[in-house]
Design a protein around this motif. Structure first.
Motif, PDB file in Angstrom:
ATOM      1  N   GLN A  82       0.832  -1.198   0.000  1.00 38.79           N
ATOM      2  CA  GLN A  82       0.000   0.000   0.000  1.00 38.79           C
ATOM      3  C   GLN A  82       0.866   1.248   0.000  1.00 38.79           C
ATOM      4  O   GLN A  82       0.606   2.203  -0.751  1.00 38.79           O
ATOM      5  CB  GLN A  82      -0.926  -0.005   1.220  1.00 38.79           C
ATOM      6  CG  GLN A  82      -2.017  -1.060   1.149  1.00 38.79           C
ATOM      7  CD  GLN A  82      -2.769  -1.227   2.459  1.00 38.79           C
ATOM      8  OE1 GLN A  82      -2.281  -0.830   3.523  1.00 38.79           O
ATOM      9  NE2 GLN A  82      -3.948  -1.826   2.401  1.00 38.79           N
ATOM     10  N   ALA A  83       1.898   1.245   0.822  1.00 37.91           N
ATOM     11  CA  ALA A  83       2.819   2.384   0.856  1.00 37.91           C
ATOM     12  C   ALA A  83       3.466   2.581  -0.510  1.00 37.91           C
ATOM     13  O   ALA A  83       3.573   3.713  -1.000  1.00 37.91           O
ATOM     14  CB  ALA A  83       3.889   2.165   1.927  1.00 37.91           C
ATOM     15  N   ALA A  84       3.885   1.488  -1.134  1.00 38.72           N
ATOM     16  CA  ALA A  84       4.525   1.579  -2.440  1.00 38.72           C
ATOM     17  C   ALA A  84       3.595   2.201  -3.474  1.00 38.72           C
ATOM     18  O   ALA A  84       4.000   3.040  -4.286  1.00 38.72           O
ATOM     19  CB  ALA A  84       4.975   0.191  -2.905  1.00 38.72           C
ATOM     20  N   VAL A 139      -7.906  13.284   0.583  1.00 40.55           N
ATOM     21  CA  VAL A 139      -7.128  14.291  -0.136  1.00 40.55           C
ATOM     22  C   VAL A 139      -6.249  13.636  -1.192  1.00 40.55           C
ATOM     23  O   VAL A 139      -6.155  14.109  -2.336  1.00 40.55           O
ATOM     24  CB  VAL A 139      -6.280  15.130   0.850  1.00 40.55           C
ATOM     25  CG1 VAL A 139      -5.320  16.051   0.105  1.00 40.55           C
ATOM     26  CG2 VAL A 139      -7.189  15.954   1.762  1.00 40.55           C
ATOM     27  N   MET A 140      -5.607  12.522  -0.852  1.00 39.79           N
ATOM     28  CA  MET A 140      -4.737  11.847  -1.812  1.00 39.79           C
ATOM     29  C   MET A 140      -5.537  11.222  -2.956  1.00 39.79           C
ATOM     30  O   MET A 140      -5.090  11.210  -4.107  1.00 39.79           O
ATOM     31  CB  MET A 140      -3.887  10.788  -1.115  1.00 39.79           C
ATOM     32  CG  MET A 140      -2.859  11.359  -0.150  1.00 39.79           C
ATOM     33  SD  MET A 140      -1.646  10.125   0.410  1.00 39.79           S
ATOM     34  CE  MET A 140      -0.612   9.970  -1.049  1.00 39.79           C
ATOM     35  N   ALA A 192      -8.365  12.402  -4.125  1.00 37.72           N
ATOM     36  CA  ALA A 192      -8.758  13.530  -4.972  1.00 37.72           C
ATOM     37  C   ALA A 192      -7.608  13.973  -5.869  1.00 37.72           C
ATOM     38  O   ALA A 192      -7.798  14.238  -7.071  1.00 37.72           O
ATOM     39  CB  ALA A 192      -9.232  14.695  -4.090  1.00 37.72           C
ATOM     40  N   GLY A 193      -6.393  14.047  -5.310  1.00 45.53           N
ATOM     41  CA  GLY A 193      -5.224  14.426  -6.103  1.00 45.53           C
ATOM     42  C   GLY A 193      -4.927  13.417  -7.195  1.00 45.53           C
ATOM     43  O   GLY A 193      -4.594  13.782  -8.330  1.00 45.53           O
ATOM     44  N   SER A 194      -5.071  12.124  -6.885  1.00 42.99           N
ATOM     45  CA  SER A 194      -4.800  11.065  -7.870  1.00 42.99           C
ATOM     46  C   SER A 194      -5.801  11.112  -9.016  1.00 42.99           C
ATOM     47  O   SER A 194      -5.425  10.986 -10.191  1.00 42.99           O
ATOM     48  CB  SER A 194      -4.853   9.694  -7.187  1.00 42.99           C
ATOM     49  OG  SER A 194      -3.892   9.597  -6.148  1.00 42.99           O
ATOM     50  N   ILE A 195      -7.082  11.279  -8.688  1.00 42.15           N
ATOM     51  CA  ILE A 195      -8.115  11.345  -9.727  1.00 42.15           C
ATOM     52  C   ILE A 195      -7.903  12.568 -10.616  1.00 42.15           C
ATOM     53  O   ILE A 195      -8.062  12.509 -11.844  1.00 42.15           O
ATOM     54  CB  ILE A 195      -9.519  11.365  -9.085  1.00 42.15           C
ATOM     55  CG1 ILE A 195      -9.806  10.013  -8.424  1.00 42.15           C
ATOM     56  CG2 ILE A 195     -10.587  11.679 -10.130  1.00 42.15           C
ATOM     57  CD1 ILE A 195     -11.114   9.969  -7.650  1.00 42.15           C
ATOM     58  N   LEU A 255      -4.355   4.697  -6.778  1.00 36.34           N
ATOM     59  CA  LEU A 255      -5.756   4.606  -6.356  1.00 36.34           C
ATOM     60  C   LEU A 255      -6.081   3.229  -5.792  1.00 36.34           C
ATOM     61  O   LEU A 255      -6.826   3.117  -4.799  1.00 36.34           O
ATOM     62  CB  LEU A 255      -6.669   4.939  -7.535  1.00 36.34           C
ATOM     63  CG  LEU A 255      -6.776   6.428  -7.885  1.00 36.34           C
ATOM     64  CD1 LEU A 255      -7.479   6.616  -9.224  1.00 36.34           C
ATOM     65  CD2 LEU A 255      -7.508   7.194  -6.783  1.00 36.34           C
ATOM     66  N   VAL A 256      -5.541   2.183  -6.393  1.00 35.71           N
ATOM     67  CA  VAL A 256      -5.745   0.837  -5.849  1.00 35.71           C
ATOM     68  C   VAL A 256      -5.194   0.756  -4.425  1.00 35.71           C
ATOM     69  O   VAL A 256      -5.846   0.222  -3.515  1.00 35.71           O
ATOM     70  CB  VAL A 256      -5.082  -0.222  -6.746  1.00 35.71           C
ATOM     71  CG1 VAL A 256      -5.095  -1.597  -6.064  1.00 35.71           C
ATOM     72  CG2 VAL A 256      -5.781  -0.294  -8.098  1.00 35.71           C
ATOM     73  N   ALA A 257      -3.993   1.295  -4.221  1.00 36.59           N
ATOM     74  CA  ALA A 257      -3.379   1.268  -2.892  1.00 36.59           C
ATOM     75  C   ALA A 257      -4.191   2.088  -1.885  1.00 36.59           C
ATOM     76  O   ALA A 257      -4.423   1.647  -0.749  1.00 36.59           O
ATOM     77  CB  ALA A 257      -1.949   1.796  -2.974  1.00 36.59           C
ATOM     78  N   LEU A 258      -4.606   3.268  -2.281  1.00 35.82           N
ATOM     79  CA  LEU A 258      -5.354   4.142  -1.374  1.00 35.82           C
ATOM     80  C   LEU A 258      -6.709   3.547  -1.012  1.00 35.82           C
ATOM     81  O   LEU A 258      -7.116   3.558   0.159  1.00 35.82           O
ATOM     82  CB  LEU A 258      -5.531   5.521  -2.008  1.00 35.82           C
ATOM     83  CG  LEU A 258      -4.280   6.397  -2.038  1.00 35.82           C
ATOM     84  CD1 LEU A 258      -4.426   7.525  -3.048  1.00 35.82           C
ATOM     85  CD2 LEU A 258      -4.006   6.966  -0.648  1.00 35.82           C
ATOM     86  N   LEU A 259      -7.429   3.024  -1.987  1.00 36.90           N
ATOM     87  CA  LEU A 259      -8.765   2.490  -1.732  1.00 36.90           C
ATOM     88  C   LEU A 259      -8.726   1.231  -0.866  1.00 36.90           C
ATOM     89  O   LEU A 259      -9.688   0.926  -0.158  1.00 36.90           O
ATOM     90  CB  LEU A 259      -9.466   2.193  -3.061  1.00 36.90           C
ATOM     91  CG  LEU A 259      -9.837   3.429  -3.891  1.00 36.90           C
ATOM     92  CD1 LEU A 259     -10.317   3.013  -5.276  1.00 36.90           C
ATOM     93  CD2 LEU A 259     -10.896   4.271  -3.183  1.00 36.90           C
TER      94      LEU A 259
END
Length: 448
Positions: A261-263, A325-326, A328-331, A431-435
């Motif tokens: 996830q961090a990666a 926030v992350m 939103a930035g990724s999208i 996005l996969v990692a964040l979700l």
């Protein structure tokens, strides 16, 4: 920019006891020390990228202009290959002996390597030995950078309160981005102050010579830093074990999901960062045929916007959550990457600068959270090593190589939008990692 300040040191619910004991002046000194070191480290590390076209002429002078650029960015990427090794070395030292000594050691190594790059003879003077020595010194820079990022982020994260951890660690990122900005400004001044012949002959050396005095300033600022109280407490309570490097790495297997996830978060943040900050000025110069000085000048205002907005997004993240926030930035990067590169090819400078500002706003949303989000995924006994490996291995493979990959993809395909597609790839992974991750905003680090 206002100085970072501590909030009340009284203990509201959910605030770490280690942070409670730290006086306002102590935390302010911690943040300034980490921030100042980041400015110096990343100025020294990034100035090579902004002078990539010039460095290609100096160290790969027998190649064609397009090959010079790819070779120069390949040497830029080499430093990132050393970052995982620097992360492992510093991870062992940081998890066993503390964060403070690692911070000072990385600053010294970075300064020494950068200063020596300024002393190197050109290819025309000593032949192939020149790029070989350049690679060696870039590897030393990479070893240093691999430890600095994790040490600074974790050092601040362990010293601040839960409720404003994103903001406090964001100041470290502000320092890093200010270092990038200083590198761009120095390169711009060189381009307008010297003609091409003088710049290629000796003018390029000047920012590298700044490494020595800047290091002295950084070490002076950091001289009064104390060890992370959270680390001292863990050491006293027996939660810190003196284990071998192999065992230290082996026990990270229990945190495989968190490291992946961090990666992913690091991939989206840093592919965007190194494409927008390191590659686009060269893209404007080489592909759109703008002068080197104009390409750099166009990047300065957007980078100022980036530096100013990082703490703004960090405050927002502390209120609504870093994950939101992350995402939103990724999208935003995912949606805007291709239109951005299309608009960059317009002849309207206002449009081009506007595009760069928008991309830097997206980048601010990502960078504001990354130094709080990644340390929050790991417990203190493995935090330094886990962050160092997940952060630096990912950057070595995907992000530090982004300028080289971008230049190579355009060279191979002739498609000027290839950097946008690479940014989109980073966004999908991020996005996969964040979700799939949990949001630890506002919660104690040691809940993990």
């Amino acid at each position: 920019m206002n100085a970072p300040s501590n909030y009340s040191t009284a203990r509201p619910a959910g605030v770490d006891t280690a942070a409670d004991a730290a006086p306002k002046a102590g935390l302010r000194r911690v943040v300034w020390g980490a921030m100042a070191g980041s400015i110096i480290e990343w100025f020294e590390f990034s100035v090579y990228g902004y002078l990539a076209a010039v460095m290609g002429k100096v160290f790969f002078s027998t190649s064609s202009p397009s090959v010079q650029i790819v070779a120069s960015f390949a040497t830029f990427a080499v430093a990132f290959l050393a970052r995982p090794f620097g992360g492992v070395i510093c991870g062992v030292l940081g998890d066993r002996y503390g964060r403070k000594s690692v911070l000072n050691a990385t600053l010294f190594v970075m300064a020494a390597a950068t200063f020596c790059i300024g002393l190197l003879p050109s290819y025309s003077s000593i032949g192939v030995l020149a790029p070989v020595l350049l690679v060696v010194l870039r590897l030393l820079q990479g070893l240093s950078a691999g430890g600095e990022v994790s040490a600074a982020a974790i050092y601040v994260a362990e010293r601040c309160e839960d409720r404003n951890r994103t903001l406090m660690t964001a100041w470290v990122e502000v320092g890093a981005m200010a270092g990038f900005l200083a590198g761009a400004l120095a390169s711009y001044l060189l381009h307008i102050g010297f003609d091409d012949a003088t710049l290629t002959s000796w003018g390029w050396r000047l920012p590298f010579y700044l490494a020595a005095p800047l290091a002295l300033i950084g070490l002076y600022i950091r001289r009064r830093l104390e060890e992370s109280q959270a680390f001292v407490d863990a050491q006293r309570d027996g939660r810190i074990e003196a284990v071998s490097v192999v065992k230290q790495i082996a026990r990270l297997g229990a945190y495989r999901k968190a490291m992946l996830q961090a990666a992913g978060m690091v991939i989206v943040t840093n592919i965007t960062l190194f494409t927008v900050l390191s590659y686009i000025p060269t893209y404007l110069n080489r592909n759109l045929h703008l002068s080197g000085s104009k390409a750099l000048a166009m990047s300065l205002l957007p980078m100022v916007v980036l530096v100013l907005l990082i703490p703004v997004f960090a405050v927002l993240a502390d209120r609504i959550g870093r994950k939101k926030v992350m995402i939103a930035g990724s999208i935003a990067v995912l949606v805007l990457a291709i239109p951005a590169f299309d608009l960059l090819r317009s002849s309207d400078i206002v449009t081009q600068v506007g595009v760069l500002i928008v991309l830097n706003i997206c980048l601010a949303a990502l960078t504001s959270c990354i130094f709080a989000q990644v340390p929050s995924l790991f417990p203190i006994k493995v935090r330094f090593m886990a962050m160092s490996i997940s952060y630096n291995v990912t950057i070595a493979i995907f992000a530090g190589t982004a300028p080289m990959i971008d230049a190579w993809l355009i060279e191979r395909t002739g498609n000027p939008n290839m950097p946008a597609y690479y940014m989109i790839f980073g966004c999908v992974v991020g996005l996969v990692a964040l979700l799939s991750s949990k949001d630890h905003t506002g919660r104690p680090l040691e809940e993990r």
